[in-house]
Structure formats: C-alpha cells, structure tokens
Design an enzyme around this catalytic site. Structure first.
Site, PDB file in Angstrom:
ATOM      1  N   ASP A  94     160.923  38.348  49.638  1.00 36.19           N
ATOM      2  CA  ASP A  94     161.712  37.950  50.812  1.00 36.19           C
ATOM      3  C   ASP A  94     160.864  36.976  51.627  1.00 36.19           C
ATOM      4  OD1 ASP A  94     163.642  37.649  52.667  1.00 36.19           O
ATOM      5  OD2 ASP A  94     163.597  39.715  53.406  1.00 36.19           O
ATOM      6  N   ALA A  95     160.986  35.709  51.259  1.00 34.25           N
ATOM      7  CA  ALA A  95     160.065  34.685  51.751  1.00 34.25           C
ATOM      8  C   ALA A  95     160.774  33.646  52.611  1.00 34.25           C
ATOM      9  CB  ALA A  95     159.397  34.005  50.567  1.00 34.25           C
ATOM     10  N   LYS A  96     162.081  33.535  52.439  1.00 34.79           N
ATOM     11  CA  LYS A  96     162.901  32.595  53.221  1.00 34.79           C
ATOM     12  C   LYS A  96     162.297  31.199  53.244  1.00 34.79           C
ATOM     13  CE  LYS A  96     165.170  36.256  55.842  1.00 34.79           C
ATOM     14  NZ  LYS A  96     164.502  37.461  55.349  1.00 34.79           N
ATOM     15  N   ARG A  97     161.937  30.695  52.055  1.00 33.40           N
ATOM     16  CA  ARG A  97     161.349  29.377  51.930  1.00 33.40           C
ATOM     17  C   ARG A  97     162.430  28.300  51.834  1.00 33.40           C
ATOM     18  NH1 ARG A  97     157.447  32.615  52.850  1.00 33.40           N
ATOM     19  NH2 ARG A  97     155.409  32.316  51.870  1.00 33.40           N
TER      20      ARG A  97
ATOM     21  N   ASP B  99     162.647  34.171  60.355  1.00 29.87           N
ATOM     22  CA  ASP B  99     163.194  35.455  59.912  1.00 29.87           C
ATOM     23  C   ASP B  99     163.647  36.220  61.161  1.00 29.87           C
ATOM     24  OD1 ASP B  99     163.569  37.973  58.464  1.00 29.87           O
ATOM     25  OD2 ASP B  99     162.235  37.138  56.948  1.00 29.87           O
TER      26      ASP B  99
END
Lengths: 272, 272
Positions: A94-97, B99
C-alpha cells in the site's frame, strides 16, 4: 498470482479478509521493543496467528519508511517471510505511488521485482502514462485509488466532471488503458451506497475496501452492493485487528478479531 | 528553510535551478559500478561539481526504492551529504506521496524528520486531510502536484470541474488548508501558457517546474508567465544535466549543462 487464484483462495478459506500491517512502534506491545527488529517480530507473530483467516496482507509503506533503513529492512523481511511461508497469500504494497512513465517503471520494479509483492496501490492523478508502466507486469496487479475512505475524498473525487463524479471518470477511463485486466480499485467502505453505481462501471474487478471497522464502514452493506460473481472484494482491516491488544497476548487477540470478521464473511459467502 | 531564505539563495547565486538526482544504474558511467555505493558516488560527484550553480536538488525516490535497501541507504547518504556540506541548498524528496491522515503523518516523519528533507512532493487526489499532516511541519514545504508535465495530465487534471480545470480547483481549494503558507506546487513547463492563469490563483507561491529540457519545455516562456515578485520558480532538470556524459568526465559535463542553464537564468533575473 492471478485473480482466479485469488478467488480460489477466497472460496477455500471462506474469507476475503485483508489484514493491514501498519506497524507503529508506539502502539505495539512494549516487550517487542527489546528485540532486534520489533517491526518484523510484530508482523511475524500477527501473520503466524492469522494467515488461515485471511487471503491478503497489506503493509502500508509509510509506516516502514518512517523508520528509515530499519523500516525498509523490516518491510523486506516481512514480504520475504510471506512469500516463503505463505505463497498463496495475495500481498499488497500500500504505497500509493504514481509518477511520469520512466519513474513509474522504477516504482513498479521496486514493488514487483525487488520486493516481489503481488500488487501495489497507485494514485491516478497523473493519468494513463503514470499507471500503464505498472500494468505491464504480468500477473501483477495495480490497485488504483478511486474513492477513498477519508473525509478528503469529497474535496475532488466526488466532484462532477462532465456530469459524472471524478472517481467514476477514473474508473471509466482506466478501462481503456493497456493491460487493464491487471487493474483493481480502492473503494472506501464508508460509502457503501456508492458500490451499486461502481459495479455498473466495473462489474467484476476486484475492489480493495478499507474503512470497515476503525473508520466506521459496514461489512454487510459493502457486500450487498459491492460483491461480484467472483466475490471481487478484499475487505481490509488494520488497526481493528493488529492493535486488538497491546499486551503479550496481542497475536491471539488479533486472531480473535480476524476470526470474527472471517466468520461474518463465511456467512455472507454461504448465503451468496 | 524558509521561502525567504530560498529567495535569498536564488538572488545570491543568480540561479533558480533544481537538479533532479534520478540515478539509474544503467545510465551512469560504468566505472562507478565498481565502487561500493555507485548511486551515492554518482550523486556526490554531481553535487560537488554543480552545487554553486543551483539552489536545489531533487532526488526522485523511485530511483532509490528500485534498488531496495541499498537504494534507500544511498538516498540517506545523499541527503546527509547535502545537509552537512550544503545546508543552504533547498532539498526536495520527489516522492509523490499522500494517504489518509495518520498515514500521511508517517510519510511526513519519514521525509521531514528521518531523512531531514526541506520538502516533499504530494499527490492531491485524497484531499485536505491527506495533505494537512505534511503542512503541520514548521519550515518544511509540501509541493502538491497541480499540473504535471506528462501526457496523462490531460486525462484528469485539465478536465472541467464546475467550469474550472481540476488542477485549478486543486490550487484554489488548497489555499484554504491549514498552514497553506507551507505549500508549493508542481507545474509542468510543457504548458507555459497556463502559467498566467495559475499566477492569478497563487500569485506568490513557489512553483517546481519539471519538463524544461528533456521533456521539451521552454525556460523563457515559463519565466515570462510564471515568475513572481520573489522569483517563485524552481526549474528542474534531471536527465539533461546528470546524463550529459556517460564517461569519466560526467561531472564536468553536468556542470557545463548546469552552467548553461544558470547563465540563462542570470540573464532573466538581470532583466527582471
């Protein structure tokens, strides 16, 4: 891992639970702080106690990066432990890159090759050429943020673009991207009523659903509106499970919370 | 570092150049691969040769994460080298994070505390509560993606939301967030004509401008429409400078390319 294999695991385990490994050293049992690698020791104990109750683990990279090199090492040890001991588990970074093309390729290499995760979360703001480099990896999955579970989701995601909410434009548009069969989507559980509309756009894609538990979402409602023929849901719980106890019984307490969710899921799958 | 100190550095050095440290082991001079830490050795040589010509360095985290623990260690060594030897340089972690609240706080700790960067780039898709945790850090700067320099910018960023492009909504909305004085914005140079409109919304905020050089943007046009009273621009060049030569003279070649840009900037500042 293919989505078919993921669905098979869900049916076998009667669970579509994903456990978020968001390890905060201020929240874990204090006796672990005396070990050489408290983050990994915590994760290992949680995984050992819960792996039969869930089909996925999702470390959020922020919680590892905050501890610098030690944190990144703990992340590496955690994914290696999962891949070695539980190859049937679907792993999510879960890195949201998300970045321009050649840079997204480097992120994809980091998470799909160096760390060997099955999937990674990606922010869609930069569009097609920021996401397609991730999609190019065979049997790897790119989980785009569509409708997130936080209050800020209403700042831009639900705003109307050509008469349709931005998150729906993201869903629609992404279907035309190369290798879109490798896409999954983040959809927050706090807005269960939105799932019916979402399923009209993406009938069978897997949805990663945060916000059940700590953030107030309701499991029954999410399943009622969001479940597809192949289940198509991964329900994430992080704090509600991993911090069920801050004492020495933390792993057992986590297993009890996970078991509770798994049994609710089993009931839903049996009545499907 | 405060924005005032940054402006002072720009005036002193007659430069608003930011050099992107996007280190790809396939592109650096091959003799460096025999050193213990080729990424850091490359960065150190580039920094030693160019620090008097620029006011900022911007490592893109993807290029470090792709090399796992070694990469993260090289990133740590690079920022430590900069902070120790060139404390007047404005450092940017080009990480494009973002996030939910407690998680963004962990990212902010990673880049502002553990690695001690002056700033970090953040994606705005998740809205206010995903960005404000970064803004809470005093004298640290949060650089939001507004209008990026890639083709995918046209997928969502330029779409109309309530009659106004999404990136303008991001600019407008972000002004109301807590500690918005700590905001800067990414605006791609490939769309120089957009800068005039952008300056109507954010007259004095610093803009980080990628896309000059390799991506085709024009420096004169960007400055004509985008420069503010306090300059308010950081023009980034990565590949055009650091890969000017792949031979042993790479650092000198990089310095020549940086000098060329610095002199163009000096001319623009003198005629301001």
């Amino acid at each position: 891992m293919t989505t078919q294999q993921l669905t098979e695991q869900i049916i076998k385990k009667k669970s579509f639970l994903c456990i978020g490994l968001d390890v905060d050293l201020n929240k874990i049992p204090q006796h672990l702080l005396q070990t050489e690698d408290p983050i990994f020791e915590f994760n290992k104990a949680i995984i050992d106690a819960t792996h039969h109750l869930c089909v996925s683990y999702k470390p959020n990279t922020a919680f590892y990066e905050a501890y610098g090199l030690k944190g990144w090492k703990a992340l590496e040890k955690t994914i290696n432990y999962l891949n070695k001991n539980h190859p049937d588990i679907f792993t999510i970074a879960d890195a949201k890159r998300g970045d321009i093309g050649n840079t997204s390729t480097m992120y994809a290499k980091a998470f799909f090759e160096d760390l060997a995760f099955d999937s990674v979360t990606v922010a869609p703001y930069m569009g097609k050429d920021s996401v397609e480099p991730f999609l190019a990896f065979k049997d790897k999955h790119t989980i785009i943020l569509a409708l997130t579970s936080n209050q800020g989701a209403f700042d831009f995601q639900t705003k109307l673009v050509d008469g349709k909410e931005l998150y729906k434009q993201v869903l629609e548009t992404s279907k035309s991207w190369n290798n879109s069969e490798n896409l999954m989507y983040v959809v927050g559980a706090t807005k269960a009523e939105y799932f019916a509309d979402i399923r009209k756009i993406i009938p069978s894609s897997f949805l990663l659903v945060p916000g059940v538990g700590a953030q107030g979402g309701n499991l029954q409602d999410v399943c009622k509106y969001g479940m597809s023929k192949n289940v198509g849901l991964l329900i994430n719980s992080s704090r509600g499970i991993i911090y069920a106890s801050q004492k020495e019984d933390f792993a057992q307490a986590a297993a009890e919370k996970a078991k509770d969710l798994q049994q609710q899921m089993e009931g839903i799958l049996n009545n499907k």
